[in-house]
Each structure stands twice: as structure tokens, then as C-alpha cells.
Design a protein around this motif. Structure first.
Motif, mmCIF file in Angstrom:
data_model
loop_
_atom_site.group_PDB
_atom_site.id
_atom_site.type_symbol
_atom_site.label_atom_id
_atom_site.label_comp_id
_atom_site.label_asym_id
_atom_site.label_seq_id
_atom_site.Cartn_x
_atom_site.Cartn_y
_atom_site.Cartn_z
ATOM 1 N N PHE A 30 0.854 -1.188 0.000
ATOM 2 C CA PHE A 30 0.000 0.000 0.000
ATOM 3 C C PHE A 30 0.885 1.232 0.000
ATOM 4 O O PHE A 30 1.937 1.263 0.649
ATOM 5 N N ALA A 31 0.444 2.267 -0.724
ATOM 6 C CA ALA A 31 1.158 3.542 -0.721
ATOM 7 C C ALA A 31 0.162 4.676 -0.885
ATOM 8 O O ALA A 31 -0.896 4.516 -1.506
ATOM 9 N N GLN A 32 0.501 5.821 -0.323
ATOM 10 C CA GLN A 32 -0.290 7.047 -0.481
ATOM 11 C C GLN A 32 0.600 8.057 -1.187
ATOM 12 O O GLN A 32 1.628 8.461 -0.637
ATOM 13 N N VAL A 33 0.220 8.441 -2.421
ATOM 14 C CA VAL A 33 1.099 9.287 -3.230
ATOM 15 C C VAL A 33 0.291 10.368 -3.936
ATOM 16 O O VAL A 33 -0.890 10.169 -4.259
ATOM 17 N N PRO A 34 0.887 11.529 -4.202
ATOM 18 C CA PRO A 34 0.191 12.587 -4.933
ATOM 19 C C PRO A 34 -0.205 12.128 -6.337
ATOM 20 O O PRO A 34 0.553 11.412 -7.002
ATOM 21 N N GLY A 35 -1.400 12.539 -6.778
ATOM 22 C CA GLY A 35 -1.867 12.165 -8.109
ATOM 23 C C GLY A 35 -2.926 13.120 -8.609
ATOM 24 O O GLY A 35 -2.926 14.309 -8.300
ATOM 25 N N GLY A 36 -3.878 12.576 -9.371
ATOM 26 C CA GLY A 36 -4.843 13.384 -10.096
ATOM 27 C C GLY A 36 -4.282 13.684 -11.472
ATOM 28 O O GLY A 36 -3.086 13.995 -11.616
ATOM 29 N N LYS A 37 -5.115 13.562 -12.497
ATOM 30 C CA LYS A 37 -4.598 13.741 -13.853
ATOM 31 C C LYS A 37 -4.012 15.130 -14.071
ATOM 32 O O LYS A 37 -2.987 15.285 -14.730
ATOM 33 N N GLY A 38 -4.664 16.149 -13.525
ATOM 34 C CA GLY A 38 -4.107 17.488 -13.671
ATOM 35 C C GLY A 38 -2.756 17.619 -13.005
ATOM 36 O O GLY A 38 -1.790 18.104 -13.602
#
Length: 299
Positions: A30-38
């Protein structure tokens, strides 16, 4: 360039395969990472050589602060990045299987607060750009407003129609200089099933007929099909690599392609550069963590 779009915190689980409806699987990471297509496309463009500004909205929560700091660390201008007073930062729930395929559920949160009025407030910023990039993870009326502003200001406009749940309104297509869907999105927009590059050719022709100046259909490991203004269309194969995680491949391609256009490169060179960047990204895990620097891309 200016990216008008979404920012999400990605919650990524790795599992042997994608679960079936009603099934519970044991994951192994499991990982929590910055994303979002923009956000992904803004980071990709910045790392790959462009000066970038982000127009969007995060929540006034810990995730929003992390996303903002991450963009600023990439030297991305965040003056047009708002903070919602009530909505949480958007999130994406992502499962990646051992074959490197993924399934994603997005909860828009603060991304839903990007409106045509938001775009209008920042028209001076859009006027400074050479290239304006949009996706469909923010409200459609805001996306159309950004594309219309780009056309009015005589900027190069790029639309990545993701996610594409239905066909685009006909009046959008003349606002788009480069329409860049993947095979599923192109199938939805054109009403043509896509399994081969020849299917992509037919879909691209249908979308050009609707008014988009150029259509580039990304086909994963099969490369891209590009139907450019004044051209006959061409299938461009992808570099051969061993994929680990395809999560940000399309965003990396678009960021690299847009960065090269903003640098004044020929379209064919921009496509090839985007392909090389995306091929490197899929050999790494995560969304934004997988996006390469310009210095890593072979000539």
C-alpha cells in the motif's frame, strides 16, 4: 503552459489480480502518493522541461497541503490553485495487479469546485501560456470554459478526455487542437470499438471529422495512432520495456508531449519524446513518483 485540472491523493493497493464484484482479496503493498490527472500532467511537464502553472482546487486538509507543497517543490506556479472552505481534497482509490493493470475509483472532492468563474478569474494567467492542457476530472463546464478561453486567446489547446463516460458535446471539438484519448476513451467518444491500430485509425478519423484539429490515440504497449492536420495518419510503436505499473503512463505522455510543444518542437518530435518518457515511467511504481526528469530521457 497552464494545466487546468484535478489534484488527488492516490491510495494505491497492489494485489495479485483485480477483484471481482463482491470479492475481497489480500493485497501485498500500500502507498499514499500525490496524483490526479491534472497534477500528474503538470508534474510531468515541469520535470520534462516546461514552465508550468496549475489551475485547480484542493481541500483545506492535510492532503491538500501535501499536494500543494509537492507542486511547489517542482517549481510549479500555484497562484491559481485554490483551497476549498468545505470540500475535502479529491482522492483516487487504485488497485494495481501483478500484470501491471489497474482499476481506479475517483472521489472528486474539491476538484468539483473548479468552475467557469474560476477559469475567468485566471484568464490573465491563461493569456501568458503557450499551451493549455485540460482533462475531465473537473466539472465539464469549467473544462469547456478553459478550452474556449484558449481558443479565444489563440493558444494551443490539449484535451485528454479522461475519464470519458459519454460522448463530448459537438461544440467542444472545434476548441481542441490536440485531442488525446486512450483506446477506451476514443471508443466512447467515437462509438467505435478499438482492439487494433486500424480501429484506432477509424476512431481518430471520426473524431477529426467532428472538428478536433489533431487526434492522438494512445494504445498502451501498442504505441499511439496519430492523425495530424494535413496528414494521412500514422501508427507509432512504443519503445519495448518491462512494465511494472502503468498508472501514470498516459499523463507522462501528455506532459512530455505538451512540454515539447511549448518548447517549439515539431509535433512528430513531441510525440516521440512523450513516448520515451511514458516508456520509462511504466518501469517504476506510483503515479507522480514514476515520472522521469528530462535528463533521463534518451535523445
Amino acid at each position: 503552459m497552464v494545466v487546468v485540472g484535478s489534484l488527488n491523493m492516490d491510495l494505491v493497493a497492489r494485489a495479485p489480480r483485480l477483484p471481482k464484484p463482491g470479492e475481497t482479496l489480500a493485497g501485498h503493498a500500500f502507498a499514499q502518493v500525490p496524483g490526479g490527472k491534472g497534477g500528474n500532467q503538470a508534474v510531468a511537464a515541469a520535470r520534462l522541461g516546461a514552465r508550468v502553472a496549475m489551475l485547480g482546487c484542493v481541500g483545506g486538509d492535510a492532503n491538500g497541503a501535501i499536494l500543494r507543497r509537492g507542486l511547489e517543490a517542482e517549481s510549479i506556479d500555484c497562484a491559481a490553485l485554490g483551497t476549498s472552505a468545505s470540500a475535502p481534497t479529491g482522492v483516487a482509490l487504485i488497485i494495481v495487479d501483478d500484470a501491471s493493470q489497474n482499476a481506479i475509483v475517483i472521489v472528486a472532492g474539491s476538484n468539483a469546485e473548479v468552475t467557469p468563474e474560476t477559469v475567468a478569474r485566471h484568464e490573465a494567467l491563461l493569456a501568458t501560456a503557450d499551451v493549455i492542457v485540460c482533462q475531465l476530472e473537473t466539472p465539464p463546464d469549467a473544462v469547456r470554459a478553459a478550452l474556449a478561453a484558449g481558443r479565444r486567446l489563440r493558444k494551443t489547446t490539449i484535451l485528454n478526455p479522461a475519464p470519458a463516460a459519454s460522448a463530448l458535446p459537438d461544440d467542444w471539438f472545434p476548441l481542441i487542437d490536440y485531442l488525446i484519448p486512450n483506446e477506451l476513451e476514443a471508443a466512447t467518444l467515437a462509438g467505435i470499438g478499438i482492439a487494433t491500430p486500424d480501429d484506432a485509425r477509424r476512431a481518430a478519423a471520426a473524431l477529426r471529422q467532428k472538428g478536433a484539429r489533431n487526434v492522438i490515440v494512445t494504445l498502451g504497449s501498442q504505441g499511439v495512432y496519430a492523425l495530424l492536420e494535413g496528414g494521412e495518419g500514422e501508427h507509432l510503436r512504443a519503445p519495448a520495456v518491462k512494465a511494472i505499473d502503468t498508472t501514470a503512463a498516459g499523463d507522462t505522455f501528455i506532459g512530455g508531449f505538451a512540454a515539447e510543444l511549448a518548447r517549439g518542437s515539431a509535433v512528430s518530435a513531441a510525440i516521440a519524446f512523450g513516448q520515451r518518457a511514458a516508456a520509462l515511467a511504466v518501469t517504476r511504481e506510483g503515479a507522480q513518483p514514476s515520472i522521469p526528469q528530462r535528463s533521463e530521457i534518451s535523445a
